[in-house]
Write a protein that holds these residues in place. Structure first.
Motif, PDB file in Angstrom:
ATOM      1  N   LEU A 276       3.947   9.398 -12.079  1.00 12.46           N
ATOM      2  CA  LEU A 276       3.311   7.989 -12.313  1.00 12.46           C
ATOM      3  C   LEU A 276       1.845   8.024 -11.993  1.00 12.46           C
ATOM      4  O   LEU A 276       1.648   8.455 -10.704  1.00 12.46           O
ATOM      5  CB  LEU A 276       4.271   6.859 -11.799  1.00 12.46           C
ATOM      6  N   ASP A 277       0.818   8.141 -12.917  1.00 12.48           N
ATOM      7  CA  ASP A 277      -0.422   7.827 -12.569  1.00 12.48           C
ATOM      8  C   ASP A 277      -0.869   6.261 -11.810  1.00 12.48           C
ATOM      9  O   ASP A 277      -0.690   5.567 -12.670  1.00 12.48           O
ATOM     10  CB  ASP A 277      -1.228   8.189 -13.859  1.00 12.48           C
ATOM     11  N   HIS A 278      -1.102   6.395 -10.771  1.00 13.60           N
ATOM     12  CA  HIS A 278      -1.388   5.028 -10.128  1.00 13.60           C
ATOM     13  C   HIS A 278      -2.846   5.215  -9.408  1.00 13.60           C
ATOM     14  O   HIS A 278      -3.212   4.896  -8.284  1.00 13.60           O
ATOM     15  CB  HIS A 278      -0.460   4.751  -8.723  1.00 13.60           C
ATOM     16  N   THR A 279      -3.694   6.127 -10.288  1.00 15.06           N
ATOM     17  CA  THR A 279      -5.143   6.363  -9.719  1.00 15.06           C
ATOM     18  C   THR A 279      -5.855   5.005  -9.401  1.00 15.06           C
ATOM     19  O   THR A 279      -6.437   4.848  -8.226  1.00 15.06           O
ATOM     20  CB  THR A 279      -5.750   7.050 -10.678  1.00 15.06           C
ATOM     21  N   GLU A 280      -5.789   3.955 -10.107  1.00 10.46           N
ATOM     22  CA  GLU A 280      -6.453   2.824  -9.857  1.00 10.46           C
ATOM     23  C   GLU A 280      -5.912   2.140  -8.801  1.00 10.46           C
ATOM     24  O   GLU A 280      -6.789   1.556  -7.769  1.00 10.46           O
ATOM     25  CB  GLU A 280      -6.578   1.670 -11.202  1.00 10.46           C
ATOM     26  N   GLU A 281      -4.753   2.099  -8.537  1.00 12.96           N
ATOM     27  CA  GLU A 281      -4.168   1.323  -7.488  1.00 12.96           C
ATOM     28  C   GLU A 281      -4.465   2.114  -6.270  1.00 12.96           C
ATOM     29  O   GLU A 281      -4.813   1.519  -5.019  1.00 12.96           O
ATOM     30  CB  GLU A 281      -2.597   1.031  -7.607  1.00 12.96           C
ATOM     31  N   TYR A 282      -4.263   3.335  -6.291  1.00 15.83           N
ATOM     32  CA  TYR A 282      -4.742   4.420  -5.053  1.00 15.83           C
ATOM     33  C   TYR A 282      -6.227   4.131  -4.666  1.00 15.83           C
ATOM     34  O   TYR A 282      -6.509   3.821  -3.433  1.00 15.83           O
ATOM     35  CB  TYR A 282      -4.415   5.673  -5.776  1.00 15.83           C
ATOM     36  N   ARG A 283      -7.047   4.422  -5.694  1.00 13.84           N
ATOM     37  CA  ARG A 283      -8.563   4.021  -5.330  1.00 13.84           C
ATOM     38  C   ARG A 283      -8.700   2.712  -4.665  1.00 13.84           C
ATOM     39  O   ARG A 283      -9.670   2.325  -3.746  1.00 13.84           O
ATOM     40  CB  ARG A 283      -9.384   4.240  -6.551  1.00 13.84           C
ATOM     41  N   ALA A 284      -8.151   1.546  -5.141  1.00 19.42           N
ATOM     42  CA  ALA A 284      -8.309   0.222  -4.583  1.00 19.42           C
ATOM     43  C   ALA A 284      -7.719   0.349  -3.246  1.00 19.42           C
ATOM     44  O   ALA A 284      -8.491  -0.482  -2.431  1.00 19.42           O
ATOM     45  CB  ALA A 284      -7.693  -0.802  -5.443  1.00 19.42           C
ATOM     46  N   ARG A 285      -6.725   0.889  -2.830  1.00 21.35           N
ATOM     47  CA  ARG A 285      -6.267   0.979  -1.549  1.00 21.35           C
ATOM     48  C   ARG A 285      -7.092   1.728  -0.646  1.00 21.35           C
ATOM     49  O   ARG A 285      -7.538   1.179   0.323  1.00 21.35           O
ATOM     50  CB  ARG A 285      -4.803   1.359  -1.630  1.00 21.35           C
ATOM     51  N   GLN A 286      -7.940   2.911  -1.377  1.00 20.38           N
ATOM     52  CA  GLN A 286      -8.673   3.702  -0.436  1.00 20.38           C
ATOM     53  C   GLN A 286      -9.970   2.618  -0.192  1.00 20.38           C
ATOM     54  O   GLN A 286     -10.498   2.795   0.992  1.00 20.38           O
ATOM     55  CB  GLN A 286      -9.159   4.914  -1.228  1.00 20.38           C
TER      56      GLN A 286
ATOM     57  N   GLU B 171     -10.233  13.814 -10.564  1.00 21.27           N
ATOM     58  CA  GLU B 171      -9.116  13.819  -9.922  1.00 21.27           C
ATOM     59  C   GLU B 171      -8.270  12.459 -10.159  1.00 21.27           C
ATOM     60  O   GLU B 171      -8.882  11.412 -10.049  1.00 21.27           O
ATOM     61  CB  GLU B 171      -9.245  14.207  -8.778  1.00 21.27           C
ATOM     62  N   ARG B 172      -7.032  12.532 -10.132  1.00 21.48           N
ATOM     63  CA  ARG B 172      -6.193  11.324 -10.163  1.00 21.48           C
ATOM     64  C   ARG B 172      -4.994  11.419  -9.138  1.00 21.48           C
ATOM     65  O   ARG B 172      -4.617  12.287  -8.736  1.00 21.48           O
ATOM     66  CB  ARG B 172      -5.360  11.103 -11.465  1.00 21.48           C
ATOM     67  N   ALA B 173      -4.536  10.066  -8.816  1.00 18.10           N
ATOM     68  CA  ALA B 173      -3.538  10.005  -7.961  1.00 18.10           C
ATOM     69  C   ALA B 173      -2.268   9.948  -8.558  1.00 18.10           C
ATOM     70  O   ALA B 173      -2.070   9.140  -9.595  1.00 18.10           O
ATOM     71  CB  ALA B 173      -3.830   8.745  -6.768  1.00 18.10           C
ATOM     72  N   TRP B 174      -1.226  10.814  -7.998  1.00 19.15           N
ATOM     73  CA  TRP B 174       0.047  10.640  -8.724  1.00 19.15           C
ATOM     74  C   TRP B 174       1.290  10.449  -7.719  1.00 19.15           C
ATOM     75  O   TRP B 174       1.144  11.021  -6.879  1.00 19.15           O
ATOM     76  CB  TRP B 174       0.308  12.103  -9.493  1.00 19.15           C
TER      77      TRP B 174
ATOM     78  N   PHE C  67      -2.951  13.867  -4.613  1.00 20.15           N
ATOM     79  CA  PHE C  67      -4.347  13.420  -5.403  1.00 20.15           C
ATOM     80  C   PHE C  67      -4.880  14.789  -6.063  1.00 20.15           C
ATOM     81  O   PHE C  67      -5.177  15.644  -5.107  1.00 20.15           O
ATOM     82  CB  PHE C  67      -5.294  12.622  -4.427  1.00 20.15           C
ATOM     83  N   PHE C  68      -4.875  14.917  -7.128  1.00 21.45           N
ATOM     84  CA  PHE C  68      -5.243  16.057  -7.673  1.00 21.45           C
ATOM     85  C   PHE C  68      -5.808  16.118  -9.154  1.00 21.45           C
ATOM     86  O   PHE C  68      -5.663  15.017  -9.783  1.00 21.45           O
ATOM     87  CB  PHE C  68      -4.051  17.430  -7.895  1.00 21.45           C
TER      88      PHE C  68
ATOM     89  N   GLY D  18       0.800  15.493 -22.750  1.00 30.36           N
ATOM     90  CA  GLY D  18      -0.756  15.178 -22.370  1.00 30.36           C
ATOM     91  C   GLY D  18      -1.103  15.593 -21.370  1.00 30.36           C
ATOM     92  O   GLY D  18      -2.210  15.911 -21.088  1.00 30.36           O
ATOM     93  N   VAL D  19      -0.486  15.451 -19.992  1.00 25.90           N
ATOM     94  CA  VAL D  19      -0.707  15.813 -18.744  1.00 25.90           C
ATOM     95  C   VAL D  19      -0.587  17.303 -18.489  1.00 25.90           C
ATOM     96  O   VAL D  19      -1.280  17.825 -17.880  1.00 25.90           O
ATOM     97  CB  VAL D  19       0.121  15.049 -17.646  1.00 25.90           C
ATOM     98  N   ALA D  20       0.360  17.820 -19.098  1.00 25.62           N
ATOM     99  CA  ALA D  20       0.548  19.421 -18.909  1.00 25.62           C
ATOM    100  C   ALA D  20      -0.574  20.052 -19.406  1.00 25.62           C
ATOM    101  O   ALA D  20      -0.628  21.144 -18.987  1.00 25.62           O
ATOM    102  CB  ALA D  20       1.826  19.544 -19.513  1.00 25.62           C
TER     103      ALA D  20
END
Length: 812
Positions: free
Chosen positions: A237-247, A212-215, A203-204, A158-160
């Motif tokens: 591993l998609d950790h976009t929500e955690e990444y955005r929360a940290r940002q 874009e999502r954080a991986w 982040f791409f 699904g990601v590729a």
């Protein structure tokens, strides 16, 4: 067999069986019989799939499809019905019929028979492992020793964004060319070379996605039981929500640290734009009400937000779309928001306003070229967020955040509201501070002399610089006070503290010094009375005696110069000593005994007296001139003396040179108030001063009038003859009648006045009273007061002197 072994040269592996391209067993060795119990005549010619207890792994199926080597553990069915797991390797080769066959090898030539295990059921370990790999929510792919893809799970598919068959056998850089995948390829090669796992965060935007999502990507080398790297597993591993929360948390922390570093309204707005441009928005604009910039309260703002028609002024704007992000200059004039524009809606509702790029109000707002810079309009506007800046129920302005691509969401709205609340509070603090600073500065300037008085004893000029906004207005002051006998008092002082309190105390002390100076007290006595006054002020405010100096104390330097004798008397209370420059150009500090600061009480002050040649320069100053942020007063005093050595003729030029030397950055306010008073001494020679000794005899009154008349004639002041003779007659008569010898008469012709002085040996001070109708005396001092501009009494070591001044030109 040796030829086949050469095809797969591994001393630790031995052939077990061979399978042709149709999947039929063509070779079955004794070792294979020992492992599974089947003799060769039962197996050769039969399908090899009948020996499998479970389907082959996906990686094995892929290898068979591509005719590539494969190694792994195969669950096989034993002749007795049990299942055994055999580590094998499959090597492709010709099958003799023009197809591709497989040579199957086991781990060792002398390997014992595999231990039988229970028959694998649908819930057994092997299928679970396969399902866990395929169904894992972590995108995972497997690469062989040449970093070619051999397997992917469902999440990675699904990601590729490509079918599995299309990607098999390809390297990552071939599947996804360009960044960041080219860097991933280098990391994969590094992990294969070193055998150590590598983790990286990126982040791409994945292929086919808009956002874009954080991986978090993990490159794990796959090793055989001998520890040799045979392939590589890539897990993302998609950790976009955690990444955005940290940002978001990092941005809030940065905003808290960087917004509000100064008590300047405009600078605070600029800090808001600098913090959010780039990490949060492609363009940021901050508009404030014009009255806020002047430290005033916006009319109608106290009870709620302003209306959309309120006039705003662009204070800060910043774009992150250019190669070198920088501040954009907004319109200098006040402007009003177009109706239905994001700022107008936010101001009208008092709440954040979120808009997409296709909103009709956005297009109308973008048509105003002053609202958004051309670089933003050219790239398009994807989303706009307008947030009111408010504090304590008052709306101060609005901040506008623009994204060229992507859209703001509810989390972004909360983040913008949090940062705007911080910025609004800082702007309000700066506005309120500006109000207090303006009031304190106005009060202070009103208490300082607007112009220095006209007197002939010294030529004077001054400078006063208030402290910067961060330090606050202090209580520095200076004054020039004309005294009797053509003398002059020079005063410089500094009140402890900042703000309105310091300015108010400064005004009271300056008024007290002027009152005490009218009494013609010596400098040390004047400071003693001033010290008592500071203590009384502190007690009136409830300040404890031990804290008086710290909370309401002050320092002061008081200098009295007499141009007739050229004597200069001075005393100081905790204040820096003055610097004197003699006519030869040498500058030195005057070693005046240092008394305690005002407000301490109980300690004496000591006066110092010296004679100054005509043309000497006195420099009186506060510690803000010589004390720096990184050093005390010592180095600054040395630099002051150097700046005053061989000074130019103009006092104005000297002042400028001193400030340029000690305060080189004249555009920046000093850390402390600065007061500088320069005085060049003058002298009244014998041609402007005459005195006579008079006997204590009534007949001498006529002689005194005669002496005065003759001297006025010599000075060309005959028009003052009648008044002067009357004044001399009354003052000499009082001295003869009520005082003691010796009696002296002195006339001084100042630059603007005629001074008549009568001295005697009595310390009794005359007082003016209203004479009754039939009284024969009591009208002398009343006549003197009516005929002269001012009069008074000063006490000396020998007695007292009564003096009176007349202007040389008619008053008015």
């Amino acid at each position: 067999m040796d030829a086949l072994a050469d095809t797969f040269p591994d001393a630790a592996a031995v052939p077990v069986a061979a399978v042709d391209g149709r999947g039929t067993v063509t070779l079955w060795s004794p070792l294979a019989q020992r492992l599974l119990g089947y003799p060769a005549d039962e197996i050769v010619g039969r399908p090899a799939s009948g020996l499998l207890a479970a389907p082959l792994p996906a990686s094995a199926r892929t290898s068979l499809t591509r005719a590539a080597r494969w190694s792994g553990v195969v669950p096989a069915r034993h002749r007795d019905g049990t299942t055994v797991r055999i580590p094998v390797r499959a090597c492709p080769g010709p099958d003799g019929d023009g197809g591709v066959g497989w040579l199957v090898l086991t781990a060792a030539r002398d390997a014992p028979a595999a231990a039988p295990e229970e028959e694998i059921r649908p819930d057994g370990a092997a299928p679970l492992k396969e399902w866990a790999y395929l169904q894992s929510p972590i995108a995972t792919s497997v690469y062989d020793s040449e970093l070619r893809l051999v397997s992917v799970n469902d999440e990675m598919l699904g990601v590729a964004g490509h079918p599995e068959a299309e990607m098999l056998g390809m390297r990552l850089a071939d599947i996804h060319p360009g960044p960041p995948f080219d860097a991933f390829g280098r990391m994969m090669a590094e992990a294969m070379r070193t055998g150590k796992p590598i983790r990286t965060d990126a982040f791409f935007r994945a292929p086919g996605e808009v956002r874009e999502r954080a991986w978090a990507s993990f490159f794990t080398p796959l090793k055989d039981p001998a520890g040799q790297v045979r392939g590589l597993a890539l897990a993302a591993l998609d950790h976009t929500e955690e990444y955005r929360a940290r940002q978001r948390l990092a941005l809030v922390n940065e905003a808290g640290a960087r917004i509000g570093t100064t008590l300047d309204v405009a600078r605070t707005a600029q800090e808001l734009a600098e913090v959010t441009a780039g990490p949060f928005a492609d363009f940021v604009a901050v508009d404030l009400f014009d009255s806020v910039l002047h430290g005033e309260s916006e009319d109608g703002q106290a009870d709620g937000p302003a209306g959309p028609s309120a006039a705003l002024r662009r204070v800060a704007a910043r774009t992150a779309l250019d190669e070198r992000p920088g501040a954009d200059t907004g319109p200098a004039e006040a402007h009003r928001c177009p109706p239905h524009s994001p700022p107008a809606r936010a101001l009208a509702s008092g709440r954040p306003s979120l808009h997409s790029g296709d909103d009709p109000g956005i297009r109308a707002w973008l048509s105003d070229t002053s609202a958004v810079p051309a670089a933003v309009r050219e790239r398009g506007v994807g989303s706009v967020l307008a947030v009111p800046l408010s504090a304590r129920g008052t709306t101060l302005g609005v901040a506008v955040f623009v994204r060229a691509t992507g859209a703001y969401d509810a989390d972004d709205l909360l983040l913008a509201s949090e940062i705007a609340a911080r910025a609004g509070a800082c702007v309000d603090n700066a506005r309120r501070y500006a109000q207090e600073r303006t009031a304190a500065l106005t009060l202070q300037r009103s208490l300082l002399p607007s112009r220095l008085p006209d007197q002939g004893a010294v030529e004077v000029t001054s400078r006063y610089l208030p402290a910067d906004a961060q330090a606050g207005i202090g209580g520095d002051w200076f004054d020039v006070i004309p005294l009797s006998g053509a003398r002059v008092a020079l005063v410089v002082g500094d009140v402890v503290g900042r703000g309105l309190q310091a300015s108010a105390v400064m005004g009271r002390l300056r008024a007290a010094v002027r009152t005490l100076a009218d009494l013609d007290l010596p400098p040390d006595e004047l400071l003693t009375h001033l010290d008592d006054l500071v203590i009384q002020l502190a007690q009136g405010q409830g300040t404890k005696p031990a804290a008086t100096v710290r909370e309401t104390g002050a320092t002061c330097l008081y200098v009295v110069y007499d141009p007739v004798t050229r004597r200069c008397a001075m005393a100081r209370a905790g204040h820096p000593a003055p610097v004197v420059v003699l006519p030869d150009g040498a500058a030195r500090s005057v070693h005046v005994p240092s008394g305690p600061p005002l407000g301490l009480g109980g300690l004496p002050f000591e006066a110092f007296e010296t004679e100054l040649p005509e043309g000497s320069l006195l420099a009186l100053y506060t510690d803000g001139l010589v004390e720096g942020r990184d050093h005390g007063t010592g180095p600054g005093t040395v630099r002051l003396r150097e700046a005053l050595t061989d000074p130019p003729e103009s006092l104005e030029r000297i002042c400028d040179d001193v400030l340029d030397t000690l305060l080189p950055d004249r555009n920046a306010r000093p850390a402390d108030d600065v007061a500088l008073l320069l005085a060049r001494t003058r002298a009244l020679g014998g041609d402007r001063v005459r005195d006579w000794s008079l006997p204590a005899d009534r007949a001498t009154v006529a002689d005194a009038r005669k002496h005065a008349s003759e001297q006025l004639t010599a000075w060309g002041l005959e028009e003052l003859g009648f008044t002067t003779e009357l004044v001399v007659s009354e003052l000499v008569t009082n001295a003869i009648r009520h005082a003691h010898a010796p009696i002296r008469l002195r006339l001084i012709r100042d630059h603007a006045s005629l001074i008549c002085e009568v001295s005697d040996a009595s310390s009794t001070s005359p007082r003016m009273r209203r004479a009754r109708i039939f009284d024969e005396g009591g009208r002398g001092l009343l006549l003197v007061a009516q005929l002269t501009e001012r009069w008074g009494t000063r006490f000396t070591a020998e007695g007292k002197t009564i003096w009176a001044e007349q202007p040389l030109a008619p008053v008015g």
